[in-house]
Design an enzyme around this catalytic site. Structure first.
Site, PDB file in Angstrom:
ATOM      1  N   LYS A  78       0.835  -1.200   0.000  1.00 51.73           N
ATOM      2  CA  LYS A  78       0.000   0.000   0.000  1.00 51.73           C
ATOM      3  C   LYS A  78       0.871   1.251   0.000  1.00 51.73           C
ATOM      4  O   LYS A  78       1.476   1.610   1.004  1.00 51.73           O
ATOM      5  CB  LYS A  78      -0.940   0.045   1.208  1.00 51.73           C
ATOM      6  N   GLU A 121       8.888   1.483  11.074  1.00 56.29           N
ATOM      7  CA  GLU A 121       9.985   2.452  10.860  1.00 56.29           C
ATOM      8  C   GLU A 121       9.340   3.816  10.911  1.00 56.29           C
ATOM      9  O   GLU A 121       8.580   4.170  10.013  1.00 56.29           O
ATOM     10  CB  GLU A 121      10.644   2.240   9.496  1.00 56.29           C
ATOM     11  N   CYS A 131      13.349  10.761   7.190  1.00 53.01           N
ATOM     12  CA  CYS A 131      13.293  10.337   8.592  1.00 53.01           C
ATOM     13  C   CYS A 131      14.668  10.384   9.240  1.00 53.01           C
ATOM     14  O   CYS A 131      14.778  10.461  10.449  1.00 53.01           O
ATOM     15  CB  CYS A 131      12.706   8.939   8.677  1.00 53.01           C
ATOM     16  N   GLU A 182       9.750  16.392  15.060  1.00 49.32           N
ATOM     17  CA  GLU A 182      10.178  16.157  13.677  1.00 49.32           C
ATOM     18  C   GLU A 182       9.454  17.161  12.784  1.00 49.32           C
ATOM     19  O   GLU A 182       8.222  17.182  12.743  1.00 49.32           O
ATOM     20  CB  GLU A 182       9.809  14.731  13.261  1.00 49.32           C
TER      21      GLU A 182
HETATM   22  P1  NAD Z   1       1.961   8.600   7.337  1.00 51.23           P
HETATM   23  O1  NAD Z   1       2.098   7.899   8.633  1.00 51.23           O
HETATM   24  O2  NAD Z   1       0.949   9.680   7.239  1.00 51.23           O
HETATM   25  O3  NAD Z   1       1.629   7.566   6.165  1.00 51.23           O
HETATM   26  C1  NAD Z   1       2.443   6.450   5.883  1.00 51.23           C
HETATM   27  C2  NAD Z   1       1.609   5.396   5.198  1.00 51.23           C
HETATM   28  O4  NAD Z   1       0.605   4.930   6.088  1.00 51.23           O
HETATM   29  C3  NAD Z   1       0.857   5.887   3.965  1.00 51.23           C
HETATM   30  O5  NAD Z   1       0.806   4.839   3.007  1.00 51.23           O
HETATM   31  C4  NAD Z   1      -0.525   6.165   4.517  1.00 51.23           C
HETATM   32  O6  NAD Z   1      -1.540   6.111   3.533  1.00 51.23           O
HETATM   33  C5  NAD Z   1      -0.656   5.006   5.483  1.00 51.23           C
HETATM   34  N1  NAD Z   1      -1.674   5.194   6.514  1.00 51.23           N
HETATM   35  C6  NAD Z   1      -2.212   6.359   6.963  1.00 51.23           C
HETATM   36  N2  NAD Z   1      -3.148   6.093   7.919  1.00 51.23           N
HETATM   37  C7  NAD Z   1      -3.168   4.762   8.080  1.00 51.23           C
HETATM   38  C8  NAD Z   1      -3.895   3.880   8.929  1.00 51.23           C
HETATM   39  N3  NAD Z   1      -4.797   4.330   9.816  1.00 51.23           N
HETATM   40  N4  NAD Z   1      -3.661   2.544   8.826  1.00 51.23           N
HETATM   41  C9  NAD Z   1      -2.736   2.071   7.959  1.00 51.23           C
HETATM   42  N5  NAD Z   1      -2.031   2.845   7.128  1.00 51.23           N
HETATM   43  C10 NAD Z   1      -2.232   4.177   7.189  1.00 51.23           C
HETATM   44  O7  NAD Z   1       3.420   9.112   7.001  1.00 51.23           O
HETATM   45  P2  NAD Z   1       3.895   9.959   5.751  1.00 51.23           P
HETATM   46  O8  NAD Z   1       3.421  11.364   5.995  1.00 51.23           O
HETATM   47  O9  NAD Z   1       3.542   9.282   4.476  1.00 51.23           O
HETATM   48  O10 NAD Z   1       5.479   9.860   5.899  1.00 51.23           O
HETATM   49  C11 NAD Z   1       6.187  10.701   6.722  1.00 51.23           C
HETATM   50  C12 NAD Z   1       6.588  10.013   8.002  1.00 51.23           C
HETATM   51  O11 NAD Z   1       7.253   8.787   7.719  1.00 51.23           O
HETATM   52  C13 NAD Z   1       7.586  10.813   8.804  1.00 51.23           C
HETATM   53  O12 NAD Z   1       7.252  10.797  10.178  1.00 51.23           O
HETATM   54  C14 NAD Z   1       8.895  10.090   8.594  1.00 51.23           C
HETATM   55  O13 NAD Z   1       9.857  10.254   9.587  1.00 51.23           O
HETATM   56  C15 NAD Z   1       8.448   8.682   8.462  1.00 51.23           C
HETATM   57  N6  NAD Z   1       9.428   7.883   7.736  1.00 51.23           N
HETATM   58  C16 NAD Z   1      10.173   6.986   8.433  1.00 51.23           C
HETATM   59  C17 NAD Z   1      11.134   6.238   7.791  1.00 51.23           C
HETATM   60  C18 NAD Z   1      11.948   5.243   8.550  1.00 51.23           C
HETATM   61  O14 NAD Z   1      12.506   4.373   7.933  1.00 51.23           O
HETATM   62  N7  NAD Z   1      12.009   5.308   9.852  1.00 51.23           N
HETATM   63  C19 NAD Z   1      11.337   6.387   6.422  1.00 51.23           C
HETATM   64  C20 NAD Z   1      10.561   7.311   5.730  1.00 51.23           C
HETATM   65  C21 NAD Z   1       9.586   8.045   6.410  1.00 51.23           C
END
Ligand code: NAD
Length: 476
Positions: A174, A249, A283, A380
């Site tokens: 997804k 992550e 991240c 962040e």
């Molecule tokens: P997000 O949490 O909003 O979304 C991530 C994914 O989760 C998307 O595919 C989204 O559609 C999905 N999602 C949203 N609500 C959900 C739910 N209730 N159930 C299941 N899936 C759901 O994050 P984002 O804004 O896309 O990404 C930014 C964040 O990701 C930042 O906090 C960043 O630090 C983190 N990040 C972490 C890493 C790592 O490896 N630690 C890498 C990249 C990004």
């Protein structure tokens, strides 16, 4: 270029049953350029049923050599279509084309690594006390869900899907709703490379619409998630209901520590891109810089000079280093942090404004005089903003570094070997680099301590994480 704009389910592109679509906007131009089908829970249920069938009827039991051959072929085709993948990534999130090409290559490399790993991946024989014969098996789980964010859509899709497939699972992938194109392309390419229909399916859709249904579905055995700490927490709560395996992550607020004995000029020249790359939407961004006081002023001067040289602009220009932020909402969020910093009296050494009239651009911004309780220091930001502070004492600096609830990545600059080892051990983070800003290696585990998550992507650790460990004892 043909845009992949429908769900990739059971080996073919399909419309969402609701007919719902998400409009994609190019963040560099602010123009809508595509509509992509958006799955609802019924589409998801059909995909999961197809995945389970594909897994039980062949993929689970396929000879490892055959599985490896298919994944090597996926990698080969990804390399062949690298430019198209890079262009799609650039369009959907405004990633500079040079970075998008590198990341497409990284995705292919990940498939090669796990295709090769299959031949090395197995259990152990154990000399149990009572005699007989004891061995362990690493068995696939079944259908696993891989949920991917928008900041590195293609490489993260690969580094979740490849080890899951290599370990013998079927995958529901997804992507984030605003960045589905390269994940869809991956599904299409993998199928053309010989992956049986249903083994890798791609279901774009809003997390709010299908997230809960995916995480709570009884046929999903593991959820591997990369995204925000807030959603990660929710996924863990939902997964607890049937003790589903999770790996998370999450966010970060990583330190960059520079001691006076280091090659600090090199640190100052290279550090801006350790926080501003991907326009700070990373991240691992080193957004808290700690500099030993005796070199603080010349370091800041050099850091700011290097920041001013960064090329912000059109992602299609190979010289561009920083593109726009991903959405208007993301830029608004980052600007709210800057407003807070101003109100609290932080000094802007550079940046803070909008450099271009069109596109969601923001200048890379260097803040000085940020207080420990300020939002810019604690939270962040996920934008091109860094805070630089001086330190006098190693132990106190480490306390401040570890005061963050996050613990993902970080850098440490010193030429004193004993100090490097001591400080590296003391920092609470899953990934650390000494005299470098490199965080991600295909061969090495990647993930966080504390609220940066649990479980690991990449390396053999990721492949183990997509298996159950079984012990078999055979009596003499
Ligand atoms: P997000 O949490 O909003 O979304 C991530 C994914 O989760 C998307 O595919 C989204 O559609 C999905 N999602 C949203 N609500 C959900 C739910 N209730 N159930 C299941 N899936 C759901 O994050 P984002 O804004 O896309 O990404 C930014 C964040 O990701 C930042 O906090 C960043 O630090 C983190 N990040 C972490 C890493 C790592 O490896 N630690 C890498 C990249 C990004």
């Amino acid at each position: 270029m043909n845009l992949p704009n429908r769900l990739f389910v059971d080996g073919a592109y399909r419309d969402a049953s609701s007919g719902r679509v998400t409009t994609l906007v190019n963040p560099a131009t602010e123009s809508a350029f595509a509509e992509v089908s958006s799955a609802d829970p019924a589409d998801l249920a059909a995909a999961i049923a197809s995945a389970r069938k594909a897994w039980e009827s062949g993929w689970r039991d396929l000879a490892p050599g055959r599985r490896a051959a298919i994944l090597f072929e996926v990698a080969r085709r990804l390399r062949e279509q690298l430019e198209e993948i890079a262009q799609l990534e650039m369009l959907q999130i405004g990633k500079p084309i040079g970075d998008a090409r590198d990341e497409a290559g990284l995705g292919a490399r990940v498939f090669e690594y796990y295709a090769g790993a299959i031949a090395q991946f197995g259990g152990q024989t154990l000399p149990v006390a009572r005699g007989g014969f004891d061995f362990t098996l690493r068995q696939p789980m079944g259908v696993v869900a891989c949920i991917v964010p928008w900041n590195f859509p293609f490489p993260i899709a690969c580094w979740k899907a490849a080890p899951a497939l290599a370990a013998g699972n079927a995958v529901i992938l997804k992507p984030a709703s605003i960045s589905p194109l390269t994940a869809l392309k991956l599904g299409e390419i993998a199928q053309a490379a010989g992956l049986p229909p249903g083994v890798l399916q791609v279901v774009p859709g809003a997390g709010s619409a299908i997230g809960d249904a995916l995480v709570t579905h009884s046929a999903i055995r593991k959820v591997s998630f990369t995204g925000s700490t807030e959603i990660g927490r929710r996924i863990m709560e939902l997964a607890a209901r049937d003790l589903k395996r999770v790996s998370l992550e999450l966010g970060g607020k990583s330190p960059n520590i520079v001691f006076a004995d280091a090659d600090w000029e090199r640190a100052a020249d290279s550090s801006p891109m350790s926080v501003f790359a991907n326009t700070g939407q990373d991240c691992c961004a080193r957004s808290r810089v700690f500099v030993e006081r005796s070199i603080f002023e010349p370091f800041v001067e050099r850091f700011v000079a290097a920041t001013r040289k960064l090329i912000v602009g059109d992602p299609a220009d190979p010289k561009t280093q920083l593109g726009p932020l991903v959405t208007q909402a993301q830029r608004t969020t980052v600007e709210e942090y800057l407003t807070d910093a101003r109100a609290r009296g932080s000094r802007f050494a550079c940046g803070g404004g909008r450099p271009l009239p069109r596109g969601y651009y923001l200048e890379p911004t260097v803040l000085l005089g940020v207080g420990e309780s300020d939002r810019c220091w604690r939270e962040e930001i996920f934008g091109p903003v860094v805070a630089i502070v001086p330190f006098d004492d190693e132990a106190r600096m480490l306390q401040a570094v570890n005061a963050s609830p996050y613990g993902l990545s970080g850098s440490l600059w010193t030429n004193d070997l004993r100090r490097a080892l001591r400080v590296a051990k003391a920092i609470e983070s899953g990934v650390l680099s000494v005299n470098s800003h490199s965080s991600v290696h295909v061969e090495a585990p990647f993930g966080g301590f504390k609220q940066s998550g649990l479980g690991r992507d990449l390396g053999m650790a990721a492949m183990e994480g997509y298996t159950e460990l079984k012990n078999v004892y055979v009596a003499d």
